[in-house]
Scaffold this active site. Sequence first.
Site, PDB file in Angstrom:
ATOM      1  N   ASP A   9       0.737  -1.141   0.062  1.00 25.67           N
ATOM      2  CA  ASP A   9       0.011  -0.109  -0.174  1.00 25.67           C
ATOM      3  C   ASP A   9       0.886   1.272  -0.041  1.00 25.67           C
ATOM      4  O   ASP A   9       2.023   1.209   0.340  1.00 25.67           O
ATOM      5  CB  ASP A   9      -0.951  -0.053   1.158  1.00 25.67           C
ATOM      6  CG  ASP A   9      -1.840   1.226   1.350  1.00 25.67           C
ATOM      7  OD1 ASP A   9      -2.537   1.401   0.467  1.00 25.67           O
ATOM      8  OD2 ASP A   9      -1.716   2.056   2.395  1.00 25.67           O
ATOM      9  N   SER A  10       0.291   2.246  -0.414  1.00 27.42           N
ATOM     10  CA  SER A  10       1.203   3.628  -0.375  1.00 27.42           C
ATOM     11  C   SER A  10       1.604   3.975   1.198  1.00 27.42           C
ATOM     12  O   SER A  10       2.531   4.726   1.334  1.00 27.42           O
ATOM     13  CB  SER A  10       0.219   4.843  -0.742  1.00 27.42           C
ATOM     14  OG  SER A  10      -1.113   4.683  -0.057  1.00 27.42           O
ATOM     15  N   CYS A 184     -11.436   3.501  -1.079  1.00 27.20           N
ATOM     16  CA  CYS A 184     -10.257   4.071  -0.361  1.00 27.20           C
ATOM     17  C   CYS A 184      -9.948   3.135   0.688  1.00 27.20           C
ATOM     18  O   CYS A 184     -10.584   2.981   1.509  1.00 27.20           O
ATOM     19  CB  CYS A 184     -10.066   5.296  -0.240  1.00 27.20           C
ATOM     20  SG  CYS A 184      -8.648   6.184   0.504  1.00 27.20           S
TER      21      CYS A 184
HETATM   22  N1  DGL Z   1      -4.183   4.062   0.018  1.00 26.99           N
HETATM   23  C1  DGL Z   1      -4.673   4.950  -0.819  1.00 26.99           C
HETATM   24  C2  DGL Z   1      -6.030   4.522  -1.466  1.00 26.99           C
HETATM   25  O1  DGL Z   1      -6.547   3.503  -1.204  1.00 26.99           O
HETATM   26  C3  DGL Z   1      -5.016   6.242   0.079  1.00 26.99           C
HETATM   27  C4  DGL Z   1      -4.066   6.744   0.642  1.00 26.99           C
HETATM   28  C5  DGL Z   1      -3.048   7.626  -0.447  1.00 26.99           C
HETATM   29  O2  DGL Z   1      -3.663   8.505  -1.015  1.00 26.99           O
HETATM   30  O3  DGL Z   1      -1.969   7.140  -0.710  1.00 26.99           O
HETATM   31  O4  DGL Z   1      -6.377   5.032  -2.597  1.00 26.99           O
END
Ligand code: DGL
Length: 282
Positions: A9-10, A184
């Site tokens: 994940d980010s 998200c």
């Molecule tokens: N993990 C990102 C998503 O589900 C949200 C956080 C981000 O913008 O990196 O889109």
Amino acid sequence: MSRPIGIFDSGLGGLTVVRAIRRRLPAESIVYFGDTARVPYGIKSGRTVTRFAIEDCEFLCRHDPKFIVAACNTASAAALAALEERFTMPLCGVIEPGAAEAVRAGGGRPIGVIATEATVASGAYRRAILGLAPDATVLEQACPLLVPLVEEGRSAGDRIVRLALRQYLAPMQQAEVATLVLGCTHYPLLGDAIADILGPGVHLVDSAEAVAGEVASRLAADGAAETGGPGDVRFFVSDNPQRFRDVGTRFLGEPIGPVSLVAPEDFFAASPATPARAEDVS
Ligand code: DGL
């Protein structure tokens, strides 16, 4: 030793996906990589997010995963096709399972999607939903304030959270959506507030739960599901492990064990450099 599921994940939002997968598949071991040095992905271009996602997967590959999950909606939307082209192990993102669940639950009535700016701009949820139900009415709404509000620890009852949600959800109410995809990683933490605002007639689709179901059925179909257990989880981040532990506990729903820092120079630019185009440098 059994091979883990790799999840990236980010940052820490993907812990909602880890939580759902652990609940569904407690025997599986997991290696999680959160790219906390480069979060957020949700305001970046598809090209940049794709490069990051490739590097995240390259890192996970060092742990010999049997399956990779792109837990980040933004990365799934931008990069899944590029990842499938480049990596040989089975992998999935959160968009297709979430879209399939929305179509199943939707009963032909309008479907709403809330997500980051980049996910909405990609049109990935719309395409996936229309691919399954060509006549569906799909309404997408970017909600850029929600990720920082959730990470700040504001609860579903917080006044600012409520105000932001009421604004973002107003078009959904006007369009009388019957199903809303929480597109998200962070939004499941606001599920109660969203349900409260939209009322009991609107079905919420949690992409994290949907992808856990997808992983379970694909592992079973491949005969790759773990039967022993319980599995363990190892956490890696590209910056600030302490914040990941402190904030991430709410996302995971259980205390987070040791978190290892991966030095950026150790994995950034693992993918071949692509020359910047004029529009990227202007
Ligand atoms: N993990 C990102 C998503 O589900 C949200 C956080 C981000 O913008 O990196 O889109």
